[in-house]
Design an enzyme around this catalytic site. Structure first.
Site, PDB file in Angstrom:
ATOM      1  N   ASP A   1       0.806  -1.227   0.000  1.00 37.72           N
ATOM      2  CA  ASP A   1       0.000   0.000   0.000  1.00 37.72           C
ATOM      3  C   ASP A   1       0.837   1.274   0.000  1.00 37.72           C
ATOM      4  O   ASP A   1       0.363   2.326  -0.423  1.00 37.72           O
ATOM      5  CB  ASP A   1      -1.012   0.010   1.157  1.00 37.72           C
TER       6      ASP A   1
ATOM      7  N   GLU B   1       9.693 -10.268  -2.600  1.00 35.52           N
ATOM      8  CA  GLU B   1      10.649  -9.168  -2.783  1.00 35.52           C
ATOM      9  C   GLU B   1      12.086  -9.651  -2.918  1.00 35.52           C
ATOM     10  O   GLU B   1      12.896  -9.028  -3.628  1.00 35.52           O
ATOM     11  CB  GLU B   1      10.543  -8.179  -1.622  1.00 35.52           C
TER      12      GLU B   1
ATOM     13  N   HIS C   1       1.153   0.431  10.407  1.00 34.82           N
ATOM     14  CA  HIS C   1       1.570  -0.926  10.063  1.00 34.82           C
ATOM     15  C   HIS C   1       2.896  -0.918   9.281  1.00 34.82           C
ATOM     16  O   HIS C   1       3.231   0.041   8.606  1.00 34.82           O
ATOM     17  CB  HIS C   1       0.486  -1.642   9.249  1.00 34.82           C
ATOM     18  N   HIS C   2       3.616  -2.006   9.383  1.00 31.78           N
ATOM     19  CA  HIS C   2       4.937  -2.229   8.776  1.00 31.78           C
ATOM     20  C   HIS C   2       6.037  -1.414   9.456  1.00 31.78           C
ATOM     21  O   HIS C   2       7.155  -1.344   8.932  1.00 31.78           O
ATOM     22  CB  HIS C   2       4.942  -1.930   7.268  1.00 31.78           C
TER      23      HIS C   2
ATOM     24  N   GLY D   1      27.166 -15.787  -2.984  1.00 37.50           N
ATOM     25  CA  GLY D   1      26.802 -17.196  -2.893  1.00 37.50           C
ATOM     26  C   GLY D   1      25.482 -17.472  -2.209  1.00 37.50           C
ATOM     27  O   GLY D   1      25.379 -18.406  -1.418  1.00 37.50           O
TER      28      GLY D   1
ATOM     29  N   ASP E   1      19.083 -28.961  -7.266  1.00 41.90           N
ATOM     30  CA  ASP E   1      17.741 -29.169  -6.725  1.00 41.90           C
ATOM     31  C   ASP E   1      17.521 -28.423  -5.418  1.00 41.90           C
ATOM     32  O   ASP E   1      16.465 -27.837  -5.192  1.00 41.90           O
ATOM     33  CB  ASP E   1      17.448 -30.665  -6.554  1.00 41.90           C
TER      34      ASP E   1
ATOM     35  N   ASN F   1      20.462 -34.213  -7.688  1.00 40.89           N
ATOM     36  CA  ASN F   1      21.423 -35.133  -7.075  1.00 40.89           C
ATOM     37  C   ASN F   1      21.123 -35.318  -5.587  1.00 40.89           C
ATOM     38  O   ASN F   1      22.013 -35.559  -4.778  1.00 40.89           O
ATOM     39  CB  ASN F   1      22.875 -34.678  -7.304  1.00 40.89           C
TER      40      ASN F   1
ATOM     41  N   GLY G   1      19.956 -33.432  -2.948  1.00 42.19           N
ATOM     42  CA  GLY G   1      20.355 -32.616  -1.811  1.00 42.19           C
ATOM     43  C   GLY G   1      21.514 -31.695  -2.094  1.00 42.19           C
ATOM     44  O   GLY G   1      21.881 -31.433  -3.241  1.00 42.19           O
TER      45      GLY G   1
ATOM     46  N   GLU H   1      27.640 -28.948  -0.159  1.00 48.57           N
ATOM     47  CA  GLU H   1      27.873 -28.980   1.283  1.00 48.57           C
ATOM     48  C   GLU H   1      28.361 -30.356   1.726  1.00 48.57           C
ATOM     49  O   GLU H   1      29.220 -30.467   2.611  1.00 48.57           O
ATOM     50  CB  GLU H   1      26.593 -28.614   2.034  1.00 48.57           C
TER      51      GLU H   1
END
Length: 563
Positions: free
Chosen positions: A31, A54, A117-118, A416, A443, A470, A472, A476
């Site tokens: 708004d 956003e 608000h916000h 990253g 993925d 693959n 996951g 990592e």
């Protein structure tokens, strides 16, 4: 009655955006920005691009800005702008010029500290602006009195530094009347002081005087500052080798005989390592040192024989010349190199960059591997295309891929933020509709921002999206926690996603498990240039590009997990 020379603050700002070749504005309505969005949708030459949130709008603007030279994102106060701040931080880290516009409560409401608000209900209206101050080079809260001067000041900073800026636009200021722009924005770079440039040139001439081999190593700052043509001129002036960081990939012609490849410190292929580390003179063109581009700081630059060009300074050996622009420095170096009698370095004229094996060298009906995947991507990527590679297995596989002529490369190795590239591809495809974007994304990363597949379909975009399934977070797992549950993800039906997000017949999908199936899927993509194509490529869980496997140990040691 409004004078002919008066326009609204909102129109003034939008006119400046068009001046910077921005044709699309990304964001989410709220708004506090709706009045401004009315102007956006009615402004000639601008199109509103609504995203699902956003954060994705900021990512899309980042991708757009990398190809267009500037971008804009609009959010609402508080909840909207804080959702986007991670994307703006990434743009700051990687020098992408993005204007973040926050629609905020009316001036009188903010001045009174009214708990609307916000807000945080404490009467303070600059909490969020101060947060943006940490990841922007200029910011302002607009008023009817200061708007023209502040808009021009902030946008000049964006153009000069090629980093994000932030404007607060109160609801009551949008339609306030101000004079039209009296002149275009000033040039992005102020000219270098002639005496300073001569001093730099003299120092560079002394260093180059004894050089028998010269190498240029280019990074992302050279790209952001529009130095493709000047770099090409330097490389054409004499037998000069060229290498790039992964962040500068696509900056120079990778098919040229002097191209030595991507430099990643001790993990570089031999041609790039020799070209950079054994050069009599190394020119670092917009190439700051970070861990991801130097193989965990394993670089070895020739001590005392390096010329470094940065946006606001140049150094020759240990001497610094603050205020020399990269454009002027490259022009000076081009003239100096042209006057040298450089012999062709050993191997010059031979293509030093290995090409991935064609996928049909793998068993056509065997399991799909990283090697086969990247060979197929290399074969498919069109000249002038845009290869977008998500951080992780995708990025480290893509950075070793030879690019066809005039191709572009987009990734985010320094910030990253996983999930960045899918919305960024929305931005790259809008920024350069004549260049087909090819996204390769893992993925796990896709699951963060998958809903923007719907935005791509909504706006009729036609990228090719390759999802590496693959099972996951393989990147990592390679660093730490190979079997840990925190590196697992939910099993999604990836080929069903475009339909779920409303793509309908605009998207075709394929799930592939073998090299032959992957080639067939890419043939389908080539035959469907008017549709989005999603390919789910199923790979073994622990299969990773060799470069990633090599770097994983370095990052694990750097992080000191106490294993």
């Amino acid at each position: 009655m409004t004078a002919v020379s008066d326009i609204t603050v909102g129109a003034y700002l939008l006119r400046r955006l068009r001046e910077m070749d921005i044709e699309h504005v990304f964001g989410v309505p709220g708004d506090y920005n709706l009045g401004f969005l009315d102007l956006v949708v009615d402004f000639p030459g601008l199109e509103w691009i609504g995203t699902c949130n956003e954060l994705d709008a900021g990512y899309a603007a980042d991708g757009y800005g990398r190809l267009r030279g500037a971008a804009a994102v609009v959010t609402t106060f508080g909840v909207g702008e804080l959702s986007a701040v991670n994307a703006i931080a990434g743009s700051y880290a990687e020098s992408v010029p993005v204007l973040a516009i926050t629609g905020m409560p009316a001036t009188a409401v903010a001045a009174a500290g009214t708990p609307v608000h916000h807000t945080l209900m404490d009467g303070e209206y600059d909490h969020f602006g101060r947060m943006f101050a940490e990841v922007t080079v200029a910011r302002a809260t607009l008023t009817a009195q200061n708007a023209p001067a502040e808009i021009d000041r902030v946008l000049t900073a964006l153009r000069r530094h090629r980093k994000p800026v932030h404007l607060n636009l109160p609801t009551d200021v949008v339609l306030a009347e101000v004079p039209e722009p009296a002149a275009p924005l000033p040039p992005a770079d102020a000219p270098t002081d002639p005496a300073l440039l001569r001093a730099f040139r003299d120092a560079a001439a002394r260093l180059l005087g004894d050089a028998r081999t010269v190498t240029v190593l280019a990074g992302h700052e050279a790209d952001r500052h529009g130095l493709r043509a000047p770099l090409a001129g330097l490389l054409a002036a004499a037998p000069v080798r060229a290498a790039v960081y992964s962040t500068g990939k696509g900056l120079v012609d990778e098919g040229a005989p002097g191209f030595a490849g991507v430099y990643t410190g001790e993990f570089s292929a031999k041609p790039a390592r020799v070209a950079v580390e054994d050069a009599d003179c190394l020119v670092l063109a917009g190439a700051p040192v970070t861990d991801t581009v130097t193989g965990g700081f394993s670089h070895h630059f020739p001590t005392g024989r390096t010329i470094e060009l940065r946006p606001d300074r140049a150094t020759v050996g240990g001497a610094e010349f603050a205020g020399v622009t990269m454009t002027d420095a490259l022009a000076a170096l081009t003239e100096l190199v042209r006057g040298l009698d450089l012999p062709e370095p050993a191997g010059y004229g031979d293509s030093p960059v290995p090409t991935p094996a064609r996928p049909d060298r793998d068993p056509a009906d065997g399991p799909l591997t990283q090697d086969a995947l990247w060979a197929a991507v290399a074969e498919f990527l069109p000249a002038g295309g845009v290869l977008v590679a998500e951080q992780g297995t995708a990025f480290f596989g893509a950075q070793e891929l030879p690019l066809p002529r005039d191709a572009r490369f987009v990734g985010q190795p320094m910030w990253g933020s996983i999930g960045y590239t899918l919305p960024a591809t929305l931005g790259t495809q809008l920024a350069a509709p004549d260049r087909r974007s090819v996204l390769v994304i893992g993925d796990g990363s896709l699951q963060l921002t998958a809903q923007e597949l719907g935005s791509m379909a909504r706006y009729g975009l036609t990228p090719v999206v390759v999802v590496i399934n693959n099972d996951g977070y393989t990147v990592e797992r390679a660093i730490h926690g190979a079997t840990a549950p925190y590196n697992d993800i939910a099993a999604w039906n990836y080929t069903a996603l475009p339909a779920a997000f409303g793509a309908g017949d605009h998207c075709v999908t394929r799930r592939v498990t073998t090299p032959a199936e992957l080639l067939d899927a890419f043939r389908l993509a080539a035959a469907a240039p008017d549709r989005m194509v999603l390919i789910e490529a199923v790979l073994p869980r622990d299969d990773a590009p060799e470069l990633l496997t090599a770097l994983a140990g370095r990052f694990a040691a750097q992080n000191d997990y106490g294993d």
